[in-house]
Design a protein around this motif. Sequence first.
Motif, mmCIF file in Angstrom:
data_model
loop_
_atom_site.group_PDB
_atom_site.id
_atom_site.type_symbol
_atom_site.label_atom_id
_atom_site.label_comp_id
_atom_site.label_asym_id
_atom_site.label_seq_id
_atom_site.Cartn_x
_atom_site.Cartn_y
_atom_site.Cartn_z
ATOM 1 N N ASP A 1 -17.908 -27.245 -23.943
ATOM 2 C CA ASP A 1 -16.925 -26.159 -24.061
ATOM 3 C C ASP A 1 -17.554 -24.794 -24.296
ATOM 4 O O ASP A 1 -16.841 -23.821 -24.536
ATOM 5 C CB ASP A 1 -15.900 -26.463 -25.160
ATOM 6 N N CYS B 1 -18.691 -19.522 -26.360
ATOM 7 C CA CYS B 1 -17.346 -19.629 -26.951
ATOM 8 C C CYS B 1 -17.445 -19.891 -28.448
ATOM 9 O O CYS B 1 -16.660 -19.352 -29.231
ATOM 10 C CB CYS B 1 -16.553 -20.737 -26.270
ATOM 11 N N ALA B 2 -18.412 -20.717 -28.855
ATOM 12 C CA ALA B 2 -18.588 -21.020 -30.273
ATOM 13 C C ALA B 2 -18.998 -19.764 -31.040
ATOM 14 O O ALA B 2 -18.527 -19.527 -32.161
ATOM 15 C CB ALA B 2 -19.628 -22.118 -30.456
ATOM 16 N N ASN C 1 -18.307 -16.677 -30.142
ATOM 17 C CA ASN C 1 -17.139 -15.787 -30.167
ATOM 18 C C ASN C 1 -16.104 -16.233 -31.196
ATOM 19 O O ASN C 1 -15.481 -15.387 -31.855
ATOM 20 C CB ASN C 1 -16.506 -15.724 -28.770
ATOM 21 N N ARG C 2 -15.921 -17.546 -31.354
ATOM 22 C CA ARG C 2 -14.973 -18.035 -32.360
ATOM 23 C C ARG C 2 -15.436 -17.629 -33.759
ATOM 24 O O ARG C 2 -14.620 -17.283 -34.624
ATOM 25 C CB ARG C 2 -14.823 -19.559 -32.277
ATOM 26 N N ALA C 3 -16.741 -17.670 -33.980
ATOM 27 C CA ALA C 3 -17.276 -17.256 -35.274
ATOM 28 C C ALA C 3 -17.036 -15.770 -35.512
ATOM 29 O O ALA C 3 -16.568 -15.364 -36.583
ATOM 30 C CB ALA C 3 -18.764 -17.577 -35.341
ATOM 31 N N GLU D 1 -14.792 -13.900 -34.274
ATOM 32 C CA GLU D 1 -13.356 -13.632 -34.433
ATOM 33 C C GLU D 1 -12.875 -13.822 -35.868
ATOM 34 O O GLU D 1 -11.922 -13.164 -36.299
ATOM 35 C CB GLU D 1 -12.557 -14.531 -33.491
ATOM 36 N N VAL D 2 -13.530 -14.723 -36.623
ATOM 37 C CA VAL D 2 -13.098 -14.966 -38.007
ATOM 38 C C VAL D 2 -13.981 -14.241 -39.028
ATOM 39 O O VAL D 2 -13.875 -14.481 -40.235
ATOM 40 C CB VAL D 2 -13.035 -16.477 -38.327
ATOM 41 N N TYR E 1 -12.809 -30.498 -41.689
ATOM 42 C CA TYR E 1 -13.350 -30.838 -40.371
ATOM 43 C C TYR E 1 -14.398 -31.941 -40.444
ATOM 44 O O TYR E 1 -15.031 -32.247 -39.444
ATOM 45 C CB TYR E 1 -13.975 -29.594 -39.729
ATOM 46 N N GLU F 1 -19.283 -25.955 -36.570
ATOM 47 C CA GLU F 1 -19.628 -24.711 -35.880
ATOM 48 C C GLU F 1 -19.563 -23.565 -36.890
ATOM 49 O O GLU F 1 -19.010 -23.703 -37.982
ATOM 50 C CB GLU F 1 -18.717 -24.454 -34.690
ATOM 51 N N ALA G 1 -17.890 -20.898 -37.236
ATOM 52 C CA ALA G 1 -16.591 -20.418 -37.705
ATOM 53 C C ALA G 1 -16.121 -21.170 -38.948
ATOM 54 O O ALA G 1 -15.355 -20.627 -39.755
ATOM 55 C CB ALA G 1 -15.553 -20.553 -36.588
ATOM 56 N N TYR G 2 -16.606 -22.398 -39.121
ATOM 57 C CA TYR G 2 -16.155 -23.216 -40.244
ATOM 58 C C TYR G 2 -16.819 -22.827 -41.570
ATOM 59 O O TYR G 2 -16.484 -23.400 -42.614
ATOM 60 C CB TYR G 2 -16.420 -24.696 -39.968
#
Length: 264
Positions: free
Chosen positions: A18, A22-23, A25-27, A29-30, A216, A222, A224-225
């Motif tokens: 995936d 993207c991973a 970017n998810r980080a 974003e938060v 999780y 990842e 973001a977590y």
Amino acid sequence: MTLFDTHTHLYLSEFDADGHRCAVNRAIEVGVNRMMLPNVDLSTIEPMLRLHAAFPENTFIAMGLHPTEVGPDSDDALAEIKSHLYASPAEYKAVGEVGIDLYWDKTYCERQMQAFDQQLNWAAELSLPVIIHCRDGLNEALEVISGIKAPLSGVFHSFGGTTTDVERILSAGDFFIGINGIVTFKNSSLRAVIPTIPTDRIVLETDSPYLAPVPYRGKRNESAYIIKTAEAVATAFGQSFDAIADLTSRNAERLFKISEPESV
């Protein structure tokens, strides 16, 4: 609010399906705006460099050979790792991930100690901090560190030890303690240990894709977590989430000699 993930492997194959980008970017974003990518072995150098090139403002890289990759035939690998590091020392913010891992197999304990010693000397020569992997090998790791005559700095990543372990590590040099999702596990004793860590010596990490925090746990981790780890550390210290995010980010900047990002 910003967070610094001081240990993440978002370039590994677990993110192939995936998207590694993207991973990241998810980080972002938060609020996880900074991520340290430590190398593992020869096969991970190229994907690590590629992901860093895609996010040069948000990621930093470290070069080293992971202790579980050290064996009787690792001299060539160490030589290649060294060539990368010394060819572009300004590109790397640390030597890592290096250290001692005797959890699965003690066969190559002496060889791991030798490889650790080599890589610590590189760090000393280049004035770089070290990212230390230490699993069931604290005595051995501290023995090797004690033999390095030059000053050392770095982080013992994925810490899960005792208050005594904290004291031994902090007495060994200019070291930080890396806390990840282990602190959120139901039966973890780490929550009781964290308040004994000086607040100027603690940094946060994920060690993704491993050790995902609750809720999780059991899934791919990842960056973001890291939010969940920060929440648990804030609770353990009795401080606000924002205070811990700011504190640990500043500690990470000091650890890796990285300037604070400019305000927009």
